[in-house]
Design a protein around this motif. Structure first.
Motif, PDB file in Angstrom:
ATOM      1  N   SER A 211       0.810  -1.221   0.000  1.00 54.23           N
ATOM      2  CA  SER A 211       0.000   0.000   0.000  1.00 54.23           C
ATOM      3  C   SER A 211       0.846   1.275   0.000  1.00 54.23           C
ATOM      4  N   ALA A 212       0.683   2.043  -1.059  1.00 53.91           N
ATOM      5  CA  ALA A 212       1.391   3.332  -1.137  1.00 53.91           C
ATOM      6  C   ALA A 212       0.840   4.306  -0.100  1.00 53.91           C
ATOM      7  N   LEU A 213      -0.437   4.188   0.207  1.00 53.19           N
ATOM      8  CA  LEU A 213      -1.027   5.102   1.191  1.00 53.19           C
ATOM      9  C   LEU A 213      -0.526   4.801   2.605  1.00 53.19           C
ATOM     10  N   ARG A 214      -0.366   3.526   2.902  1.00 60.64           N
ATOM     11  CA  ARG A 214       0.157   3.139   4.215  1.00 60.64           C
ATOM     12  C   ARG A 214       1.577   3.714   4.379  1.00 60.64           C
ATOM     13  N   GLU A 215       2.365   3.571   3.332  1.00 54.57           N
ATOM     14  CA  GLU A 215       3.723   4.123   3.354  1.00 54.57           C
ATOM     15  C   GLU A 215       3.675   5.646   3.549  1.00 54.57           C
ATOM     16  N   LEU A 216       2.758   6.275   2.811  1.00 51.45           N
ATOM     17  CA  LEU A 216       2.649   7.733   2.902  1.00 51.45           C
ATOM     18  C   LEU A 216       2.279   8.158   4.323  1.00 51.45           C
ATOM     19  N   ALA A 217       1.370   7.408   4.936  1.00 55.12           N
ATOM     20  CA  ALA A 217       0.954   7.749   6.303  1.00 55.12           C
ATOM     21  C   ALA A 217       2.169   7.767   7.237  1.00 55.12           C
ATOM     22  N   HIS A 218       3.026   6.771   7.127  1.00 58.11           N
ATOM     23  CA  HIS A 218       4.242   6.738   7.953  1.00 58.11           C
ATOM     24  C   HIS A 218       5.136   7.930   7.652  1.00 58.11           C
ATOM     25  N   GLN A 219       5.305   8.203   6.362  1.00 56.90           N
ATOM     26  CA  GLN A 219       6.199   9.305   5.969  1.00 56.90           C
ATOM     27  C   GLN A 219       5.667  10.644   6.473  1.00 56.90           C
ATOM     28  N   ILE A 220       4.343  10.804   6.429  1.00 58.91           N
ATOM     29  CA  ILE A 220       3.754  12.082   6.883  1.00 58.91           C
ATOM     30  C   ILE A 220       4.057  12.296   8.369  1.00 58.91           C
ATOM     31  N   ASN A 236       4.955  21.183   7.125  1.00 61.98           N
ATOM     32  CA  ASN A 236       3.523  21.028   6.877  1.00 61.98           C
ATOM     33  C   ASN A 236       3.291  20.195   5.625  1.00 61.98           C
ATOM     34  N   VAL A 237       2.672  19.022   5.803  1.00 68.16           N
ATOM     35  CA  VAL A 237       2.250  18.252   4.634  1.00 68.16           C
ATOM     36  C   VAL A 237       0.876  18.812   4.274  1.00 68.16           C
ATOM     37  N   GLY A 238       0.870  19.662   3.278  1.00 69.15           N
ATOM     38  CA  GLY A 238      -0.338  20.434   2.985  1.00 69.15           C
ATOM     39  C   GLY A 238      -1.306  19.716   2.073  1.00 69.15           C
ATOM     40  N   LEU A 239      -0.793  18.826   1.241  1.00 66.47           N
ATOM     41  CA  LEU A 239      -1.646  18.101   0.298  1.00 66.47           C
ATOM     42  C   LEU A 239      -1.216  16.641   0.282  1.00 66.47           C
ATOM     43  N   ALA A 240      -2.193  15.748   0.267  1.00 68.48           N
ATOM     44  CA  ALA A 240      -1.868  14.321   0.150  1.00 68.48           C
ATOM     45  C   ALA A 240      -3.007  13.633  -0.583  1.00 68.48           C
ATOM     46  N   SER A 241      -2.648  12.681  -1.421  1.00 64.13           N
ATOM     47  CA  SER A 241      -3.691  11.939  -2.127  1.00 64.13           C
ATOM     48  C   SER A 241      -3.140  10.570  -2.499  1.00 64.13           C
ATOM     49  N   GLY A 242      -4.024   9.665  -2.871  1.00 66.38           N
ATOM     50  CA  GLY A 242      -3.560   8.347  -3.289  1.00 66.38           C
ATOM     51  C   GLY A 242      -4.710   7.378  -3.427  1.00 66.38           C
ATOM     52  N   GLY A 243      -4.374   6.219  -3.977  1.00 70.23           N
ATOM     53  CA  GLY A 243      -5.372   5.167  -4.131  1.00 70.23           C
ATOM     54  C   GLY A 243      -6.249   5.373  -5.340  1.00 70.23           C
ATOM     55  N   SER A 244      -6.937   4.288  -5.751  1.00 65.45           N
ATOM     56  CA  SER A 244      -7.776   4.374  -6.948  1.00 65.45           C
ATOM     57  C   SER A 244      -9.195   3.873  -6.692  1.00 65.45           C
ATOM     58  N   PHE A 245      -9.349   2.962  -5.725  1.00 67.52           N
ATOM     59  CA  PHE A 245     -10.670   2.378  -5.501  1.00 67.52           C
ATOM     60  C   PHE A 245     -10.695   1.765  -4.113  1.00 67.52           C
ATOM     61  N   ILE A 246     -11.869   1.690  -3.501  1.00 66.92           N
ATOM     62  CA  ILE A 246     -11.931   1.259  -2.103  1.00 66.92           C
ATOM     63  C   ILE A 246     -11.444  -0.180  -1.902  1.00 66.92           C
ATOM     64  N   ASN A 247     -11.643  -1.034  -2.882  1.00 63.75           N
ATOM     65  CA  ASN A 247     -11.220  -2.421  -2.665  1.00 63.75           C
ATOM     66  C   ASN A 247      -9.966  -2.809  -3.454  1.00 63.75           C
ATOM     67  N   VAL A 248      -9.109  -1.794  -3.683  1.00 63.36           N
ATOM     68  CA  VAL A 248      -7.809  -2.055  -4.314  1.00 63.36           C
ATOM     69  C   VAL A 248      -6.720  -1.560  -3.364  1.00 63.36           C
ATOM     70  N   VAL A 249      -5.710  -2.389  -3.109  1.00 61.92           N
ATOM     71  CA  VAL A 249      -4.559  -1.909  -2.325  1.00 61.92           C
ATOM     72  C   VAL A 249      -3.912  -0.791  -3.143  1.00 61.92           C
ATOM     73  N   ALA A 251      -1.821   1.586  -5.215  1.00 62.01           N
ATOM     74  CA  ALA A 251      -0.514   1.447  -5.865  1.00 62.01           C
ATOM     75  C   ALA A 251       0.264   2.759  -5.848  1.00 62.01           C
ATOM     76  N   GLU A 252      -0.446   3.884  -5.800  1.00 62.43           N
ATOM     77  CA  GLU A 252       0.255   5.168  -5.862  1.00 62.43           C
ATOM     78  C   GLU A 252      -0.295   6.143  -4.824  1.00 62.43           C
ATOM     79  N   ALA A 253       0.583   7.017  -4.363  1.00 62.60           N
ATOM     80  CA  ALA A 253       0.172   8.095  -3.454  1.00 62.60           C
ATOM     81  C   ALA A 253       1.167   9.232  -3.602  1.00 62.60           C
ATOM     82  N   GLU A 254       0.726  10.431  -3.242  1.00 62.20           N
ATOM     83  CA  GLU A 254       1.681  11.545  -3.290  1.00 62.20           C
ATOM     84  C   GLU A 254       1.338  12.626  -2.277  1.00 62.20           C
ATOM     85  N   ALA A 255       2.335  13.410  -1.952  1.00 64.84           N
ATOM     86  CA  ALA A 255       2.141  14.478  -0.978  1.00 64.84           C
ATOM     87  C   ALA A 255       2.999  15.679  -1.353  1.00 64.84           C
ATOM     88  N   LYS A 256       2.511  16.859  -0.954  1.00 65.47           N
ATOM     89  CA  LYS A 256       3.281  18.090  -1.138  1.00 65.47           C
ATOM     90  C   LYS A 256       3.570  18.676   0.243  1.00 65.47           C
TER      91      LYS A 256
END
Ligand SMILES: [Zn+2]
Length: 380
Positions: A211-220, A236-249, A251-256
């Motif tokens: 999970s890219a989002l799980r990784e992002l959560a740790h990084q944030i 300040n992590v001002g923007l964060a997004s990721g994921g494509s669908f509720i039942n898909v692990v 694959a991608e996430a990003e933050a500014k």
């Protein structure tokens, strides 16, 4: 124009306000170059009417034009650079409903009135007052109006730096928060973090996913824990997004990320730290870019001198000018970083910049206009 009994023009707060109102009523969101240019047209024709030489540099990347206005006297300098931006963070139409131009007691509201149309106009008014009075300043004056300060001046930075290098002092017309003058500002670092994991069905193949989002959560959490108020560092992590669908692990996430620090070494160390971030999950990839958006605005010796001078002038007028070190960046960061004495926060007093409750204090207009006239008259 009002005149005194000996026919000399006087500084008239109502006239100042009328001029500010006119600039506020031309709405100028940064991303709308054509709108910003409508105000540039207005400034250009007013300046030409006062006998100034005006240079207009066409905008790039959809932003408005850059205006350079030179006083009719004094030649090429080095002189005083007065630095202003014509853009605001408010969309066209804000004036109609969200924050219409209005007066309520001492408060005068309007989009961009505090940041920074009142400041830009005050300096212009002071110059106009000098022209009308037939006075020339000891140093030549250059007014620079940029169209995209609110997003970090990507298309005007070079012009700001080149123009500043030809001048002895820089005066910035950003708002005066609580009447304070700004003699130092933090540097600003922007980082983009992209995370690539591995997609999988969230039910039947969950164990195969990364999970890219799980990784992002740790990084944030790790990034924000770098905040150190005592040393003036904020992350300040001002923007964060990721994921494509509720039942898909995902694959991608990003933050500014926006990082600020009062010292260049701190900012550089933070940049190196961010660029060296490693994923917690070895199957996940990080892609990181980080660059200094605004260099540190150090409290230079020349700035301290300039502040002392401004403080003296203000004492004569009856203002107790105090200084502050700001966490917000401005175009003054670029000029101070070059070692040029830079005084910032010389606009009107007020409150609520970047909000829909933005206002200035009418009572600050008269003393601030006088401060500007005296600064331009006395800097040598
Ligand atoms: Zn501003």
């Amino acid at each position: 124009m009002k005149e005194s009994s000996d026919n000399r023009p006087v500084i008239d707060a109502e006239e100042v306000l009328a001029g500010i109102c006119h600039w506020v009523e031309i709405e100028t969101p940064t991303m709308n170059g054509a709108a910003v240019n409508r105000l540039a047209d207005e400034v250009q024709s007013s300046a030409a009417g006062l006998g100034c030489q005006v240079e207009r540099i066409p905008g790039r990347d959809g932003y408005g034009d850059i205006l350079i206005v030179r006083s009719p006297w004094g030649g090429d300098g080095p002189g005083i650079l007065i630095l202003s931006h014509l853009d605001t963070v408010h969309a066209v139409g804000t004036l109609e409903h969200a924050n219409p131009f209005r007066r309520d007691g001492d408060r005068v509201y309007g989009p961009g009135i505090f940041d920074m149309k009142s400041g830009a106009y005050l300096a212009f008014y002071a110059f106009q007052h000098l022209v009308r009075s037939g006075q020339e300043t000891p140093l030549p004056l250059t007014f620079l109006y940029v169209p995209e300060e609110e997003i970090g001046s990507p298309t005007s930075r070079q012009v700001i730096e080149d123009t500043a290098r030809h001048n002895k002092y820089v005066l910035v017309t950003e708002p005066a928060h609580d009447g304070l003058c700004c003699t130092a500002r933090k540097g600003v670092l922007h980082a983009d973090i992209k995370i690539y994991g591995r997609p999988a069905h969230a039910g039947s193949r969950h164990q195969d996913g990364r999970s890219a989002l799980r990784e992002l959560a740790h990084q944030i959490v790790a990034l924000e824990s770098l905040t150190d108020y005592e040393r003036g560092i904020t992350v300040n992590v001002g923007l964060a997004s990721g994921g494509s669908f509720i039942n898909v692990v995902p694959a991608e996430a990003e933050a500014k990320v926006c990082i600020r620090a009062p010292e260049t070494e701190q900012l550089e160390a933070l940049r190196d730290h961010v660029l060296a971030l490693q994923p917690l999950d070895v199957d996940v990839k990080l892609e990181i870019t980080a660059e200094v958006n605004r260099p540190v605005f150090p409290r230079l010796e020349g700035t301290a001198e300039l502040f002392k001078h401004a403080r003296e002038i203000c004492r004569e007028i009856g203002i107790d000018l105090e200084e502050r070190h700001s966490g917000g960046g401005s175009d003054g960061n670029f000029t101070a970083a070059l070692g040029i004495p830079t005084l910032d926060g010389l606009g009107a007093d007020g409150h609520g910049h970047h909000t829909l409750d933005e206002y200035i204090l009418f009572s600050s207009l008269q003393p601030r206009a006088r401060m500007w006239v005296r600064l331009l008259q006395t800097l040598t």
